[in-house]
Design a protein around this motif. Sequence first.
Motif, PDB file in Angstrom:
ATOM      1  N   GLN A   1       0.855  -1.185   0.000  1.00  0.00           N
ATOM      2  CA  GLN A   1       0.000   0.000   0.000  1.00  0.00           C
ATOM      3  C   GLN A   1       0.897   1.243   0.000  1.00  0.00           C
ATOM      4  O   GLN A   1       1.754   1.409   0.856  1.00  0.00           O
ATOM      5  N   VAL A   2       0.661   2.094  -0.973  1.00  0.00           N
ATOM      6  CA  VAL A   2       1.466   3.317  -1.068  1.00  0.00           C
ATOM      7  C   VAL A   2       0.951   4.354  -0.086  1.00  0.00           C
ATOM      8  O   VAL A   2      -0.253   4.427   0.195  1.00  0.00           O
ATOM      9  N   GLN A   3       1.851   5.124   0.469  1.00  0.00           N
ATOM     10  CA  GLN A   3       1.507   6.279   1.295  1.00  0.00           C
ATOM     11  C   GLN A   3       2.038   7.536   0.613  1.00  0.00           C
ATOM     12  O   GLN A   3       3.125   7.509   0.024  1.00  0.00           O
ATOM     13  N   LEU A   4       1.269   8.622   0.702  1.00  0.00           N
ATOM     14  CA  LEU A   4       1.623   9.863   0.015  1.00  0.00           C
ATOM     15  C   LEU A   4       1.690  11.017   1.000  1.00  0.00           C
ATOM     16  O   LEU A   4       0.805  11.149   1.867  1.00  0.00           O
TER      17      LEU A   4
ATOM     18  N   THR B   1      -7.705   0.417  -5.532  1.00  0.00           N
ATOM     19  CA  THR B   1      -8.291   1.716  -5.209  1.00  0.00           C
ATOM     20  C   THR B   1      -7.245   2.816  -5.220  1.00  0.00           C
ATOM     21  O   THR B   1      -6.051   2.567  -5.022  1.00  0.00           O
ATOM     22  N   THR B   2      -7.711   4.028  -5.424  1.00  0.00           N
ATOM     23  CA  THR B   2      -6.840   5.190  -5.415  1.00  0.00           C
ATOM     24  C   THR B   2      -6.481   5.582  -3.990  1.00  0.00           C
ATOM     25  O   THR B   2      -7.340   5.555  -3.098  1.00  0.00           O
ATOM     26  N   THR B   3      -5.230   5.931  -3.794  1.00  0.00           N
ATOM     27  CA  THR B   3      -4.742   6.418  -2.507  1.00  0.00           C
ATOM     28  C   THR B   3      -4.582   7.930  -2.565  1.00  0.00           C
ATOM     29  O   THR B   3      -4.146   8.466  -3.587  1.00  0.00           O
ATOM     30  N   TRP B   4      -4.933   8.596  -1.453  1.00  0.00           N
ATOM     31  CA  TRP B   4      -4.839  10.052  -1.374  1.00  0.00           C
ATOM     32  C   TRP B   4      -3.880  10.472  -0.271  1.00  0.00           C
ATOM     33  O   TRP B   4      -3.764   9.798   0.757  1.00  0.00           O
ATOM     34  N   GLY B   5      -3.237  11.599  -0.500  1.00  0.00           N
ATOM     35  CA  GLY B   5      -2.439  12.205   0.562  1.00  0.00           C
ATOM     36  C   GLY B   5      -3.319  13.038   1.468  1.00  0.00           C
ATOM     37  O   GLY B   5      -4.530  13.122   1.283  1.00  0.00           O
ATOM     38  N   GLN B   6      -2.682  13.690   2.437  1.00  0.00           N
ATOM     39  CA  GLN B   6      -3.441  14.453   3.434  1.00  0.00           C
ATOM     40  C   GLN B   6      -3.732  15.873   2.969  1.00  0.00           C
ATOM     41  O   GLN B   6      -4.549  16.570   3.570  1.00  0.00           O
ATOM     42  N   GLY B   7      -3.064  16.303   1.917  1.00  0.00           N
ATOM     43  CA  GLY B   7      -3.311  17.621   1.352  1.00  0.00           C
ATOM     44  C   GLY B   7      -2.339  18.682   1.847  1.00  0.00           C
ATOM     45  O   GLY B   7      -1.772  18.563   2.939  1.00  0.00           O
ATOM     46  N   THR B   8      -2.171  19.701   1.019  1.00  0.00           N
ATOM     47  CA  THR B   8      -1.351  20.854   1.386  1.00  0.00           C
ATOM     48  C   THR B   8      -2.087  22.124   0.959  1.00  0.00           C
ATOM     49  O   THR B   8      -2.624  22.187  -0.147  1.00  0.00           O
ATOM     50  N   GLN B   9      -2.126  23.098   1.847  1.00  0.00           N
ATOM     51  CA  GLN B   9      -2.897  24.308   1.587  1.00  0.00           C
ATOM     52  C   GLN B   9      -2.116  25.274   0.703  1.00  0.00           C
ATOM     53  O   GLN B   9      -0.940  25.579   0.963  1.00  0.00           O
ATOM     54  N   VAL B  10      -2.792  25.766  -0.326  1.00  0.00           N
ATOM     55  CA  VAL B  10      -2.252  26.831  -1.171  1.00  0.00           C
ATOM     56  C   VAL B  10      -3.189  28.026  -1.060  1.00  0.00           C
ATOM     57  O   VAL B  10      -4.389  27.902  -1.300  1.00  0.00           O
TER      58      VAL B  10
ATOM     59  N   PRO C   1      -6.008  34.190  -7.269  1.00  0.00           N
ATOM     60  CA  PRO C   1      -6.757  33.946  -6.028  1.00  0.00           C
ATOM     61  C   PRO C   1      -7.673  32.735  -6.121  1.00  0.00           C
ATOM     62  O   PRO C   1      -7.848  32.006  -5.130  1.00  0.00           O
ATOM     63  N   GLU C   2      -8.217  32.474  -7.291  1.00  0.00           N
ATOM     64  CA  GLU C   2      -9.097  31.320  -7.449  1.00  0.00           C
ATOM     65  C   GLU C   2      -8.372  29.982  -7.426  1.00  0.00           C
ATOM     66  O   GLU C   2      -9.009  28.927  -7.440  1.00  0.00           O
ATOM     67  N   ASP C   3      -7.059  30.012  -7.398  1.00  0.00           N
ATOM     68  CA  ASP C   3      -6.291  28.782  -7.219  1.00  0.00           C
ATOM     69  C   ASP C   3      -6.194  28.372  -5.744  1.00  0.00           C
ATOM     70  O   ASP C   3      -5.677  27.297  -5.430  1.00  0.00           O
ATOM     71  N   THR C   4      -6.678  29.226  -4.863  1.00  0.00           N
ATOM     72  CA  THR C   4      -6.647  28.927  -3.435  1.00  0.00           C
ATOM     73  C   THR C   4      -7.471  27.684  -3.135  1.00  0.00           C
ATOM     74  O   THR C   4      -8.646  27.604  -3.492  1.00  0.00           O
ATOM     75  N   ALA C   5      -6.838  26.700  -2.506  1.00  0.00           N
ATOM     76  CA  ALA C   5      -7.494  25.433  -2.212  1.00  0.00           C
ATOM     77  C   ALA C   5      -6.526  24.536  -1.440  1.00  0.00           C
ATOM     78  O   ALA C   5      -5.340  24.853  -1.321  1.00  0.00           O
ATOM     79  N   VAL C   6      -7.050  23.435  -0.955  1.00  0.00           N
ATOM     80  CA  VAL C   6      -6.186  22.358  -0.458  1.00  0.00           C
ATOM     81  C   VAL C   6      -5.888  21.451  -1.649  1.00  0.00           C
ATOM     82  O   VAL C   6      -6.804  21.021  -2.359  1.00  0.00           O
ATOM     83  N   TYR C   7      -4.624  21.199  -1.863  1.00  0.00           N
ATOM     84  CA  TYR C   7      -4.187  20.391  -2.993  1.00  0.00           C
ATOM     85  C   TYR C   7      -3.823  18.988  -2.514  1.00  0.00           C
ATOM     86  O   TYR C   7      -3.037  18.831  -1.567  1.00  0.00           O
ATOM     87  N   TYR C   8      -4.390  18.009  -3.194  1.00  0.00           N
ATOM     88  CA  TYR C   8      -4.197  16.608  -2.821  1.00  0.00           C
ATOM     89  C   TYR C   8      -3.484  15.839  -3.930  1.00  0.00           C
ATOM     90  O   TYR C   8      -3.779  16.016  -5.120  1.00  0.00           O
ATOM     91  N   CYS C   9      -2.599  14.983  -3.525  1.00  0.00           N
ATOM     92  CA  CYS C   9      -1.927  14.071  -4.441  1.00  0.00           C
ATOM     93  C   CYS C   9      -2.669  12.744  -4.437  1.00  0.00           C
ATOM     94  O   CYS C   9      -3.179  12.311  -3.389  1.00  0.00           O
ATOM     95  N   SER C  10      -2.738  12.088  -5.609  1.00  0.00           N
ATOM     96  CA  SER C  10      -3.400  10.788  -5.696  1.00  0.00           C
ATOM     97  C   SER C  10      -2.519   9.803  -6.443  1.00  0.00           C
ATOM     98  O   SER C  10      -1.746  10.185  -7.326  1.00  0.00           O
ATOM     99  N   ALA C  11      -2.673   8.529  -6.091  1.00  0.00           N
ATOM    100  CA  ALA C  11      -1.954   7.443  -6.761  1.00  0.00           C
ATOM    101  C   ALA C  11      -2.965   6.378  -7.135  1.00  0.00           C
ATOM    102  O   ALA C  11      -3.638   5.816  -6.260  1.00  0.00           O
ATOM    103  N   ARG C  12      -3.081   6.105  -8.420  1.00  0.00           N
ATOM    104  CA  ARG C  12      -4.058   5.138  -8.910  1.00  0.00           C
ATOM    105  C   ARG C  12      -3.330   3.952  -9.531  1.00  0.00           C
ATOM    106  O   ARG C  12      -2.641   4.093 -10.533  1.00  0.00           O
ATOM    107  N   PRO C  13      -3.523   2.746  -8.948  1.00  0.00           N
ATOM    108  CA  PRO C  13      -2.886   1.565  -9.538  1.00  0.00           C
ATOM    109  C   PRO C  13      -3.680   1.046 -10.726  1.00  0.00           C
ATOM    110  O   PRO C  13      -4.818   1.482 -10.951  1.00  0.00           O
ATOM    111  N   VAL C  14      -3.132   0.111 -11.468  1.00  0.00           N
ATOM    112  CA  VAL C  14      -3.854  -0.505 -12.579  1.00  0.00           C
ATOM    113  C   VAL C  14      -5.087  -1.227 -12.044  1.00  0.00           C
ATOM    114  O   VAL C  14      -6.184  -1.143 -12.614  1.00  0.00           O
ATOM    115  N   ILE C  15      -4.888  -1.940 -10.958  1.00  0.00           N
ATOM    116  CA  ILE C  15      -6.004  -2.637 -10.293  1.00  0.00           C
ATOM    117  C   ILE C  15      -5.993  -2.228  -8.834  1.00  0.00           C
ATOM    118  O   ILE C  15      -4.955  -2.286  -8.180  1.00  0.00           O
TER     119      ILE C  15
END
Length: 116
Positions: free
Chosen positions: A1-4, A103-112, A87-101
């Motif tokens: 299981q990948v961690q981000l 579920t997708t894994t998500w990181g905890q996010g970073t605020q911009v 200013p409209e780019d303001t958001a929490v940005y999340y990284c994702s990792a999708r395997p071939v088979i």
Amino acid sequence: QVQLVESGGGLVQPGGSLRLSCAASGSILGMYAMGWYRQAPGKQRELVATITTRGSTNYADSVQGRCTISRDNAKNTVYMEMNSLKPEDTAVYYCSARPVIGTTTWGQGTQVTVSS
């Protein structure tokens, strides 16, 4: 299981730049299609950019020409360079990792935050 783990967010003035990083552990990053998503307050999470295992990229219209996603499989890290921030780019940005088979894994996010 990948961690981000995302990093690189912060407060920047309009027109400024940031580079976000997403460090992966627990698995080989090269096996995953990677992506950056963002979620602004009161809005749904939306796609920003994706990069396939072979390096093909895709961008949301709202960031086309201003963002560049890249991956360094040797460092198990994905990056997103963001320029001409608005200013409209303001958001929490999340990284994702999708395997071939599987579920997708998500990181905890970073605020911009883009503000003067």
